[in-house]
Scaffold this motif. Structure first.
Motif, PDB file in Angstrom:
ATOM      1  N   VAL A 146     -20.338  17.266 -15.083  1.00  0.00           N
ATOM      2  CA  VAL A 146     -21.394  16.315 -14.873  1.00  0.00           C
ATOM      3  C   VAL A 146     -21.985  16.407 -13.605  1.00  0.00           C
ATOM      4  O   VAL A 146     -22.418  16.344 -12.640  1.00  0.00           O
ATOM      5  CB  VAL A 146     -20.784  14.820 -16.146  1.00  0.00           C
ATOM      6  CG1 VAL A 146     -22.051  13.638 -15.068  1.00  0.00           C
ATOM      7  CG2 VAL A 146     -21.178  14.293 -16.787  1.00  0.00           C
ATOM      8  N   THR A 147     -20.709  16.075 -12.650  1.00  0.00           N
ATOM      9  CA  THR A 147     -20.715  16.027 -11.171  1.00  0.00           C
ATOM     10  C   THR A 147     -21.198  17.580 -10.732  1.00  0.00           C
ATOM     11  O   THR A 147     -22.475  17.726 -10.308  1.00  0.00           O
ATOM     12  CB  THR A 147     -19.679  15.649 -10.109  1.00  0.00           C
ATOM     13  OG1 THR A 147     -19.005  14.659 -11.022  1.00  0.00           O
ATOM     14  CG2 THR A 147     -19.615  16.085  -8.746  1.00  0.00           C
ATOM     15  N   GLU A 148     -21.038  18.802 -11.193  1.00  0.00           N
ATOM     16  CA  GLU A 148     -21.215  19.858 -11.081  1.00  0.00           C
ATOM     17  C   GLU A 148     -23.472  20.081 -12.224  1.00  0.00           C
ATOM     18  O   GLU A 148     -24.095  20.435 -10.934  1.00  0.00           O
ATOM     19  CB  GLU A 148     -20.708  21.166 -11.956  1.00  0.00           C
ATOM     20  CG  GLU A 148     -21.902  22.577 -11.568  1.00  0.00           C
ATOM     21  CD  GLU A 148     -19.968  23.248 -11.682  1.00  0.00           C
ATOM     22  OE1 GLU A 148     -19.653  24.925 -11.850  1.00  0.00           O
ATOM     23  OE2 GLU A 148     -18.561  23.071 -11.923  1.00  0.00           O
ATOM     24  N   GLY A 349     -16.294  25.502  -1.823  1.00  0.00           N
ATOM     25  CA  GLY A 349     -16.988  26.094  -1.193  1.00  0.00           C
ATOM     26  C   GLY A 349     -15.881  27.154  -0.114  1.00  0.00           C
ATOM     27  O   GLY A 349     -15.408  26.543   0.836  1.00  0.00           O
ATOM     28  N   GLY A 350     -15.432  27.711  -0.985  1.00  0.00           N
ATOM     29  CA  GLY A 350     -14.007  28.512  -0.613  1.00  0.00           C
ATOM     30  C   GLY A 350     -11.907  27.848  -0.500  1.00  0.00           C
ATOM     31  O   GLY A 350     -11.632  28.173   0.055  1.00  0.00           O
ATOM     32  N   ALA A 359     -17.982  25.919  -7.585  1.00  0.00           N
ATOM     33  CA  ALA A 359     -17.549  25.192  -9.036  1.00  0.00           C
ATOM     34  C   ALA A 359     -17.325  23.980  -8.481  1.00  0.00           C
ATOM     35  O   ALA A 359     -16.384  23.867  -7.229  1.00  0.00           O
ATOM     36  CB  ALA A 359     -16.764  26.376  -9.481  1.00  0.00           C
ATOM     37  N   VAL A 360     -17.278  23.023  -9.668  1.00  0.00           N
ATOM     38  CA  VAL A 360     -16.855  21.888  -8.713  1.00  0.00           C
ATOM     39  C   VAL A 360     -15.698  21.265  -8.980  1.00  0.00           C
ATOM     40  O   VAL A 360     -14.515  21.850  -9.435  1.00  0.00           O
ATOM     41  CB  VAL A 360     -17.279  20.131  -9.240  1.00  0.00           C
ATOM     42  CG1 VAL A 360     -16.706  19.596  -9.484  1.00  0.00           C
ATOM     43  CG2 VAL A 360     -19.014  20.231  -8.685  1.00  0.00           C
ATOM     44  N   VAL A 361     -14.337  21.393  -8.459  1.00  0.00           N
ATOM     45  CA  VAL A 361     -12.418  20.834  -8.487  1.00  0.00           C
ATOM     46  C   VAL A 361     -12.165  19.750  -7.985  1.00  0.00           C
ATOM     47  O   VAL A 361     -13.211  18.634  -7.191  1.00  0.00           O
ATOM     48  CB  VAL A 361     -12.777  22.582  -7.357  1.00  0.00           C
ATOM     49  CG1 VAL A 361     -12.541  23.707  -7.915  1.00  0.00           C
ATOM     50  CG2 VAL A 361     -12.784  22.310  -5.735  1.00  0.00           C
ATOM     51  N   GLU A 395     -16.890  24.067 -18.963  1.00  0.00           N
ATOM     52  CA  GLU A 395     -18.401  23.474 -18.215  1.00  0.00           C
ATOM     53  C   GLU A 395     -19.680  24.094 -18.334  1.00  0.00           C
ATOM     54  O   GLU A 395     -20.780  23.182 -18.115  1.00  0.00           O
ATOM     55  CB  GLU A 395     -17.563  22.850 -16.935  1.00  0.00           C
ATOM     56  CG  GLU A 395     -16.102  22.624 -17.258  1.00  0.00           C
ATOM     57  CD  GLU A 395     -15.351  21.454 -16.139  1.00  0.00           C
ATOM     58  OE1 GLU A 395     -14.251  20.841 -15.612  1.00  0.00           O
ATOM     59  OE2 GLU A 395     -15.468  22.334 -14.911  1.00  0.00           O
ATOM     60  N   ARG A 396     -19.138  25.800 -17.450  1.00  0.00           N
ATOM     61  CA  ARG A 396     -20.025  26.188 -17.019  1.00  0.00           C
ATOM     62  C   ARG A 396     -21.136  26.403 -18.125  1.00  0.00           C
ATOM     63  O   ARG A 396     -22.968  26.396 -18.863  1.00  0.00           O
ATOM     64  CB  ARG A 396     -19.922  27.107 -16.695  1.00  0.00           C
ATOM     65  CG  ARG A 396     -19.231  27.429 -14.935  1.00  0.00           C
ATOM     66  CD  ARG A 396     -20.430  27.183 -14.659  1.00  0.00           C
ATOM     67  NE  ARG A 396     -20.663  27.651 -12.871  1.00  0.00           N
ATOM     68  CZ  ARG A 396     -19.570  28.194 -12.003  1.00  0.00           C
ATOM     69  NH1 ARG A 396     -19.274  29.065 -11.947  1.00  0.00           N
ATOM     70  NH2 ARG A 396     -19.562  27.213 -10.754  1.00  0.00           N
TER      71      ARG A 396
END
Length: 437
Positions: A146-148, A349-350, A359-361, A395-396
């Motif tokens: 959801v956040t992504e 962000g790496g 990707a949201v981690v 997720e994607r």
């Protein structure tokens, strides 16, 4: 400062309001929910909480989504599309096909995401239009995807949170004999799929190795009992509680199928009783809420506890709070530029080289007035990276299916999940869920 809570009729909203009563700069809380009965009941609970509090934030009931968002400094998004009945279906349909059904994990999480993501997208668009300077703190599950999805509209101004990682850190620190507020740690993963890999006291002394070697200490907290000493030592890390579904799939599935109700069915019945009782007797709303909350906490992840030998939750884990405290700490850090470290769901962000930058981690972040920035973390091992990549692909695909209505993407999301063992089963689940036929 104005705080808006979307899903304002949600059962856990009083936890947030109770935390605000401890002081702070929030002057008004705006509640928005499409279920007006639930909203009225929760407003009664909040009124009881505010009684006698000298600086209780005012509570306002919004007339619509735009009205709720306009003028907000922070937006807590805690919606449940389809309600508890939807969750019950997300769990029951996969179970009937012989695979795990759970709110955020496996096929149930994909079904919940397919239903929720279009609504989350609309909320993000209205925030961008009506309250572009607001920060959105996303509680809505499945929180990572959801956040992504919301990031595509809101960028850095949406941050996902979960109470599981901070709960794990605090329990592990207490088990190791350390002050939970004085430890440093390394945690890496996705939402509901992460590992605590380093734990140190204030002097930099390693606590994790000693904890993993101590059977008695491991048996003294939830994750130690859930996973067992041998498996934790084999991993060399302490997993998030939700990884029990991956590491002990047969046992978790057997426990879920043997139960009279799923977790969603239990909560649907519990909350129906609470809301009807509180609507009939508003003066008792807070009393009824507190009793229902305690029962909810006592039964949390009951199936996993049954699958790992059967045991009761510790008193420290029944005190409530958790995600509300993380959310308020995040809000304070941003509004006051108080540099704070929290485990959050943010753009990679790496930080984790195995995944792409967008990707949201779920990692340790430093938070200030400019938002949350992931701190450098040790690279995940092959096992951790492999699980993260597999679930991120799910997720994607779910996000793509929700955006386009593509059955192919929805089927791909279900069939590729590590806890769905057959593409044919995935297709039947999709057909029975109905929305993507």
């Amino acid at each position: 400062m104005r705080l808006t809570i979307l899903g304002g009729g949600g059962f856990r909203v009083p936890l947030v309001y109770r935390a605000l009563l401890g002081g702070g700069s929030v002057s008004e809380v705006t509640l928005y929910d499409e279920d007006r009965t639930r909203l009225s009941v929760i407003a009664s609970v909040l009124a009881a909480q505010a009684a006698g509090a000298s600086r209780a934030p005012a509570v306002r009931i919004a007339t619509g989504l735009d009205d709720a968002l306009r003028g907000a400094d922070f937006v807590f998004s805690a919606i449940r599309v389809g309600g508890m009945q939807g969750r019950a279906c997300d769990e029951r349909i996969p179970l009937s096909e012989g695979v795990l059904g759970q709110e955020t994990v496996g096929a149930g999480g994909v079904l919940y995401g397919l239903r929720t993501l279009p609504v989350a997208q609309r909320i993000a668009e209205r925030v961008a239009a009506v309250a572009p300077d607001a920060w959105v703190i996303n509680f809505t599950n499945p929180a990572g995807m959801v956040t992504e999805a919301m990031r595509a509209v809101l960028g850095e101004r949406v941050i996902g949170i979960c109470d599981s990682p901070v709960g794990l850190v605090r329990r592990a620190a207490r088990a190791a004999g350390a002050d939970p507020d004085g430890v440093s740690y390394d945690y890496v993963g996705l939402n509901h799929l992460g590992w605590l890999r380093r734990l140190e006291d204030g002097s930099g002394r390693d606590l994790l190795a000693g904890l993993l070697a101590d059977d008695a200490a491991l048996g003294g907290f939830e994750e130690g009992r859930l996973f067992g000493a041998e498996w934790l030592r084999t991993l060399g890390a302490i997993p998030n509680e939700y990884l029990h579904y991956y590491y002990f799939t047969r046992e978790a599935l057997a426990a879920a199928r043997s139960g009279e109700t799923t977790r969603g069915e239990f909560l649907a019945g519990q909350q129906a009783r609470f809301f009807s009782g509180a609507a009939a007797a508003p003066a008792r709303a807070y009393e009824l809420w507190e009793g229902t909350r305690l029962e909810r906490e006592e039964t949390y992840m009951a199936e996993s506890r049954e699958a790992s030998g059967g045991w009761q939750r510790d008193a420290l884990d029944l005190e409530g709070g958790g995600y509300d405290q993380v959310a308020l700490a995040l809000m304070r850090a941003i509004s006051r530029d108080e540099r704070t470290r929290l485990i959050l769901d943010v753009r990679n962000g790496g930080a984790v080289g195995a995944l792409d930058d967008d990707a949201v981690v779920e990692v340790v972040c430093e938070v200030g007035a400019d938002g949350a920035r992931p701190l450098p973390v040790a690279a995940p091992d092959e096992h951790q990276a492999g699980m993260m990549l597999a679930v991120k692909a799910v997720e994607r695909a779910t996000i793509a299916a929700a955006r386009t209505g593509s059955r192919r993407d929805a089927l791909r999301a279900l069939a590729l999940h590590p806890l769905v063992d057959s593409a044919a089963v995935a297709a039947r689940i999709l057909d029975r869920a109905g929305a993507w036929a």
